[in-house]
Scaffold this motif. Structure first.
Motif, PDB file in Angstrom:
ATOM      1  N   UNK A 127      32.838  32.073  47.258  1.00  0.00           N
ATOM      2  CA  UNK A 127      33.242  30.688  47.438  1.00  0.00           C
ATOM      3  C   UNK A 127      31.985  29.831  47.542  1.00  0.00           C
ATOM      4  N   UNK A 128      31.930  28.821  46.729  1.00  0.00           N
ATOM      5  CA  UNK A 128      30.768  27.921  46.672  1.00  0.00           C
ATOM      6  C   UNK A 128      29.459  28.707  46.548  1.00  0.00           C
ATOM      7  N   UNK A 129      29.541  29.838  45.876  1.00  0.00           N
ATOM      8  CA  UNK A 129      28.331  30.600  45.604  1.00  0.00           C
ATOM      9  C   UNK A 129      27.987  31.671  46.618  1.00  0.00           C
ATOM     10  N   UNK A 130      28.903  31.902  47.589  1.00  0.00           N
ATOM     11  CA  UNK A 130      28.630  32.944  48.592  1.00  0.00           C
ATOM     12  C   UNK A 130      29.744  33.968  48.605  1.00  0.00           C
ATOM     13  N   UNK A 131      29.348  35.220  48.688  1.00  0.00           N
ATOM     14  CA  UNK A 131      30.338  36.290  48.769  1.00  0.00           C
ATOM     15  C   UNK A 131      31.086  36.171  50.096  1.00  0.00           C
ATOM     16  N   UNK A 132      32.421  36.219  50.025  1.00  0.00           N
ATOM     17  CA  UNK A 132      33.230  36.099  51.238  1.00  0.00           C
ATOM     18  C   UNK A 132      34.091  37.356  51.379  1.00  0.00           C
ATOM     19  N   UNK A 133      33.616  38.316  52.199  1.00  0.00           N
ATOM     20  CA  UNK A 133      34.355  39.581  52.344  1.00  0.00           C
ATOM     21  C   UNK A 133      35.782  39.354  52.824  1.00  0.00           C
ATOM     22  N   UNK A 134      35.971  38.352  53.706  1.00  0.00           N
ATOM     23  CA  UNK A 134      37.296  38.141  54.281  1.00  0.00           C
ATOM     24  C   UNK A 134      38.331  37.780  53.217  1.00  0.00           C
ATOM     25  N   UNK A 135      37.909  37.158  52.141  1.00  0.00           N
ATOM     26  CA  UNK A 135      38.853  36.782  51.088  1.00  0.00           C
ATOM     27  C   UNK A 135      38.915  37.827  49.979  1.00  0.00           C
ATOM     28  N   UNK A 136      38.010  38.771  50.046  1.00  0.00           N
ATOM     29  CA  UNK A 136      37.961  39.800  49.010  1.00  0.00           C
ATOM     30  C   UNK A 136      38.916  40.925  49.365  1.00  0.00           C
ATOM     31  N   UNK A 137      39.181  41.753  48.399  1.00  0.00           N
ATOM     32  CA  UNK A 137      40.048  42.897  48.661  1.00  0.00           C
ATOM     33  C   UNK A 137      39.340  44.146  48.172  1.00  0.00           C
ATOM     34  N   UNK A 138      38.697  44.785  49.131  1.00  0.00           N
ATOM     35  CA  UNK A 138      37.920  45.960  48.760  1.00  0.00           C
ATOM     36  C   UNK A 138      38.710  47.244  48.983  1.00  0.00           C
ATOM     37  N   UNK A 139      39.944  47.060  49.464  1.00  0.00           N
ATOM     38  CA  UNK A 139      40.791  48.239  49.680  1.00  0.00           C
ATOM     39  C   UNK A 139      41.006  48.970  48.369  1.00  0.00           C
ATOM     40  N   UNK A 140      41.047  48.198  47.301  1.00  0.00           N
ATOM     41  CA  UNK A 140      41.303  48.766  45.981  1.00  0.00           C
ATOM     42  C   UNK A 140      40.033  49.220  45.269  1.00  0.00           C
ATOM     43  N   UNK A 141      38.937  49.208  46.002  1.00  0.00           N
ATOM     44  CA  UNK A 141      37.669  49.552  45.358  1.00  0.00           C
ATOM     45  C   UNK A 141      37.710  50.991  44.853  1.00  0.00           C
ATOM     46  N   UNK A 142      37.499  51.164  43.566  1.00  0.00           N
ATOM     47  CA  UNK A 142      37.564  52.545  43.056  1.00  0.00           C
ATOM     48  C   UNK A 142      36.352  53.351  43.527  1.00  0.00           C
ATOM     49  N   UNK A 143      36.500  54.647  43.501  1.00  0.00           N
ATOM     50  CA  UNK A 143      35.390  55.518  43.902  1.00  0.00           C
ATOM     51  C   UNK A 143      34.275  55.419  42.882  1.00  0.00           C
ATOM     52  N   UNK A 144      33.050  55.590  43.363  1.00  0.00           N
ATOM     53  CA  UNK A 144      31.923  55.659  42.438  1.00  0.00           C
ATOM     54  C   UNK A 144      31.191  54.361  42.231  1.00  0.00           C
ATOM     55  N   UNK A 145      31.617  53.315  42.937  1.00  0.00           N
ATOM     56  CA  UNK A 145      30.929  52.043  42.757  1.00  0.00           C
ATOM     57  C   UNK A 145      30.388  51.528  44.093  1.00  0.00           C
ATOM     58  N   UNK A 146      29.200  50.964  44.050  1.00  0.00           N
ATOM     59  CA  UNK A 146      28.623  50.325  45.233  1.00  0.00           C
ATOM     60  C   UNK A 146      28.737  48.821  45.043  1.00  0.00           C
ATOM     61  N   UNK A 147      29.313  48.168  46.037  1.00  0.00           N
ATOM     62  CA  UNK A 147      29.415  46.717  45.975  1.00  0.00           C
ATOM     63  C   UNK A 147      28.738  46.128  47.202  1.00  0.00           C
ATOM     64  N   UNK A 148      27.787  45.259  46.967  1.00  0.00           N
ATOM     65  CA  UNK A 148      27.124  44.548  48.067  1.00  0.00           C
ATOM     66  C   UNK A 148      26.976  43.094  47.650  1.00  0.00           C
ATOM     67  N   UNK A 149      26.972  42.199  48.636  1.00  0.00           N
ATOM     68  CA  UNK A 149      26.570  40.851  48.266  1.00  0.00           C
ATOM     69  C   UNK A 149      25.092  40.953  47.940  1.00  0.00           C
ATOM     70  N   UNK A 150      24.574  40.014  47.156  1.00  0.00           N
ATOM     71  CA  UNK A 150      23.172  40.123  46.799  1.00  0.00           C
ATOM     72  C   UNK A 150      22.295  39.940  48.043  1.00  0.00           C
TER      73      UNK A 150
END
Ligand SMILES: Nc1ncnc2c1ncn2[C@@H]1O[C@H](COP(=O)(O)OP(=O)(O)O)[C@@H](O)[C@H]1O
Ligand SMILES: [Mg+2]
Lengths: 429, 248
Positions: free
Chosen positions: A89-112
């Motif tokens: 949102x407005x250029x910032x990663x917002x974990x609270x609005x994201x849905x990482x429950x569905x994150x598939x195995x094998x991927x690393x996701x971080x805000x920059x």
């Protein structure tokens, strides 16, 4: 100089940008800042910007805004089913609005910002490696201004079971959303990314740079849906580096914004494949500029490019498709096509396919068409009882839908169809 | 049903139809034969409302209404159907979409509700069978990549679904092999009804072996130069068009 306001505001902003303690990053940003200070935003005098006037970026001073974490209807509307959701949102990663429950195995996701804290050395290996600040001053601008973004890395041999949706939302008027995404798809891995741009305020400025690294025998499919608000300024560049035997396929749907410039570039190593599809729909006073570059650096590469555009009213679009085949890139097989439908005599398209071939044993072709709806097709539909306006809508829809049809993700396809149909009222499919 | 009186039509300033008169009663099948360039397709285009033609004189009355006043889509909704000599390919629009949109346009015009999805499918599949087409054709883009014969068959499929009052067939037989000709003719014959008339344009007599006309006309140089019963077609076949052209 008209960009002085941005430069004057920079020192105060710089203190708040992530990675303060990283000398190499400070240097990277300073270098970007200087390049931007020297050139300002690109102007019509720059060859690759001849048809796109960015004066609006200097007239309004777009500025970074505070973090905003409230939910928004647009998130639900543009959410693609069965995908992990990463919201900025407005250029910032917002974990609270994201849905990482569905994150598939094998991927690393971080805000920059997180990645710069946790694995700065790794970020240093990739940042600025797929596109240089010398590309043009919006890249330099992004180097200095990016406030956050994403780090996505797919481990070797991992085929992601679900796509990752990156949803960029802007909620503040005159906001600047400057983000940098680094996407690494390691050897023999496969990933699908759905990038969506929306905003719930009129005027703002998206400045987004994605750098993608598709390693040996890996595959990356990237869908971009640019559905920015009606007075937004959009710059989005995706720059890929393809290792040997890799596959990169990009689908670029440009529907929104007042002014949009999209770069999609790829460098191809031996026997890699690149496919670029695009659809731009512009009406009223919209201006949509698509700039693509495919660099065949090594032998046996295959590239396929197909962009279609529909322009109505006083809209204007630019298509610059450049294919460069290096001396070493023998046996390159490349096709480029750009087809445009002009619905109004006031609409304008500047289309410029460019082939630069330095190798001698290659198969390259390109084609461009600019036309109107065909009278005989309109009459055929009318002769079956369909009124002229509906016939025009049906034929225009059909022209555009060819690109939507290439989308394999059914949820995204439905979303795109909805957008398309909203433009051509009175037809049901 | 249809009454054409002294019709003159030109393309630009080139006169093509030069005083054509023709009356078709409900249920009748009229064949129009004539040499290439006589104006047969022009007649079919003027009747269905294609732009690019100027009617300079004469009138066309259809079911008591001035046909020439109507927009092409209104003519279609009023029951005029043209099976094109050269059916147009419409990439990206499926056959089934076109059939449904067309049928619903007719129904709306008559004040009927949209066709029920299941009823529609049953109807269409029935007609597909009648024309011995593969159901796959329904989901292909209209005429795109169809062979010449498939295109003609597809035109008749549309007619069968839309059930027009006046069916104009422009050289529907050309480009058909003998089997396709038989199937298409059977399709047309199955459409024959007391309230449905046909204007069948053809270059060759052989179509008339399959679809028996009530009246045969010879069109040459923009006019009907001779009319008669089915035997006229045979006579033409034997003597060639120079025979009638000589009589102009
Ligand atoms: N759009 C057009 N522009 C110029 N001449 C035309 C056009 N359409 C038809 N004609 C001419 O009109 C004459 C009749 O054409 P047409 O009706 O197609 O003949 P037929 O179907 O009997 O073979 C021909 O001489 C043809 O060249
Ligand atoms: Mg003809």
């Amino acid at each position: 100089m008209s960009n002085d306001a941005y430069l004057a505001a920079y020192p105060a902003l710089a203190e708040r940008l992530p990675g303060q303690d990283l000398a190499w990053l400070q240097q990277f940003r300073q270098s970007g800042l200087q390049a931007f200070a020297a050139h300002g935003f690109p102007t019509l005098r720059d060859e690759e910007w001849r048809y796109t006037n960015l004066a609006a970026l200097s007239k309004t001073q777009f500025a970074p805004t505070a973090l905003q974490t409230a939910a928004d209807d647009l998130l639900a509307e543009y959410r693609v089913a069965d995908a992990a959701l990463l919201v900025l949102v407005n250029g910032h990663f917002v974990p609270a609005l994201s849905d990482l429950a569905d994150l598939p195995a094998g991927v690393t996701v971080l805000s920059l910002a997180q990645a710069l804290q946790q694995q700065a050395a790794k970020v240093a290996d990739y940042l600025g490696k797929a596109v240089a600040e010398t590309e043009h001053s919006l890249v330099a601008f992004n180097n200095a201004w990016f406030a956050d973004g994403l780090w996505l890395e797919v481990a070797a041999k991992q085929v992601l079971s679900k796509p990752l949706q990156i949803l960029h939302l802007v909620t503040e008027s005159t906001a600047l959303a400057a983000t940098r995404q680094l996407v690494v798809v390691n050897q023999q891995a496969e990933a699908e990314i759905i990038e969506t741009f929306v905003g719930n305020v009129d005027s703002y400025f998206t400045a987004c740079v994605n750098e993608c690294f598709v390693e040996q025998n890996a595959g990356l499919t990237w869908y971009k849906l640019q559905a920015e608000a009606s007075k937004a300024q959009h710059f989005g560049g995706t720059y890929a580096k393809q290792a040997r035997d890799s596959r990169f396929s990009h689908h670029n749907f440009a529907f929104g914004s007042l002014l949009a410039r999209s770069d999609v570039h790829s460098d191809l190593d031996i026997a890699s494949e690149c496919s670029l599809n695009g659809l731009y729909l512009a009406a009223q006073r919209q201006h949509i500029d698509n700039h693509t570059r495919i660099n065949h650096l090594k032998p046996h590469g295959i590239s396929r490019e197909f962009y279609k555009g529909v322009l109505d009213q006083k809209a204007r679009a630019v298509f610059q498709g450049r294919v460069v085949v290096a001396e070493d890139a023998q046996k390159t097989d490349s096709e480029m096509n750009n087809r445009n439908l002009l619905l109004s005599s006031d609409a304008e398209i500047d289309t410029k396919p460019q082939l630069e071939i330095y190798a001698d044993d290659v198969k390259c072709s390109h084609g461009v068409t600019v036309g109107q709806l065909e009278e005989k097709s309109l009459f055929y539909l009318q002769s079956r009882g369909i009124d002229e306006e509906a016939a025009r809508h049906v034929l225009t829809f059909a022209f555009a839908n060819e690109m939507v049809d290439k989308v394999e993700n059914s949820s995204l396809k439905a979303l795109l169809l909805k957008q398309l149909l909203a433009r051509f009222s009175g037809i049901e499919f | 049903m249809l009454s054409i009186k002294n019709l003159h039509a030109s393309v630009g300033d080139k006169p093509i139809l030069k005083g054509l008169t023709l009356d078709i009663a409900p249920g009748e099948v009229h064949a129009i034969m004539g040499p290439n360039g006589a104006g047969k397709s022009t007649l079919s285009h003027v009747l269905s409302g294609k732009s690019g033609y100027t009617v300079t004189e004469g009138s066309v009355t259809y079911n008591g209404k001035d046909l020439l006043e109507m927009a092409p889509e209104i003519r279609a909704r009023e029951g005029v159907f043209l099976a094109f000599q050269y059916p147009v390919e419409i990439p990206g629009v499926s056959n089934i979409y076109l059939l449904k949109a067309a049928l619903n346009a007719m129904r709306k015009h008559k004040g009927l509700p949209e066709v029920d999805a299941m009823d529609f499918l049953t109807l269409v599949k029935d007609k597909v069978k009648l024309l011995q087409m593969d159901e796959k054709f329904l989901y292909r883009a209209v005429n795109e990549g169809f062979s010449g014969g498939e295109k003609k068959r597809n035109e008749i499929l549309q007619a069968a679904v839309l059930e027009p009052n006046l069916c104009i067939l422009d050289e529907t037989d050309s480009g058909l092999d003998i089997d396709a000709l038989r199937i298409v003719s059977e399709g047309v014959n199955s459409l024959r009804a007391a309230n449905r008339s046909f204007l069948m344009i053809t270059h060759y007599q052989r179509l008339l072996d399959y679809i028996k006309p009530d009246v045969v006309h010879v069109l040459a140089d923009g006019r009907i130069v001779k009319s008669g019963g089915p035997e006229l077609a045979l006579e033409l076949e034997e003597k060639g068009y120079s025979w009638v052209e000589g009589q102009v």
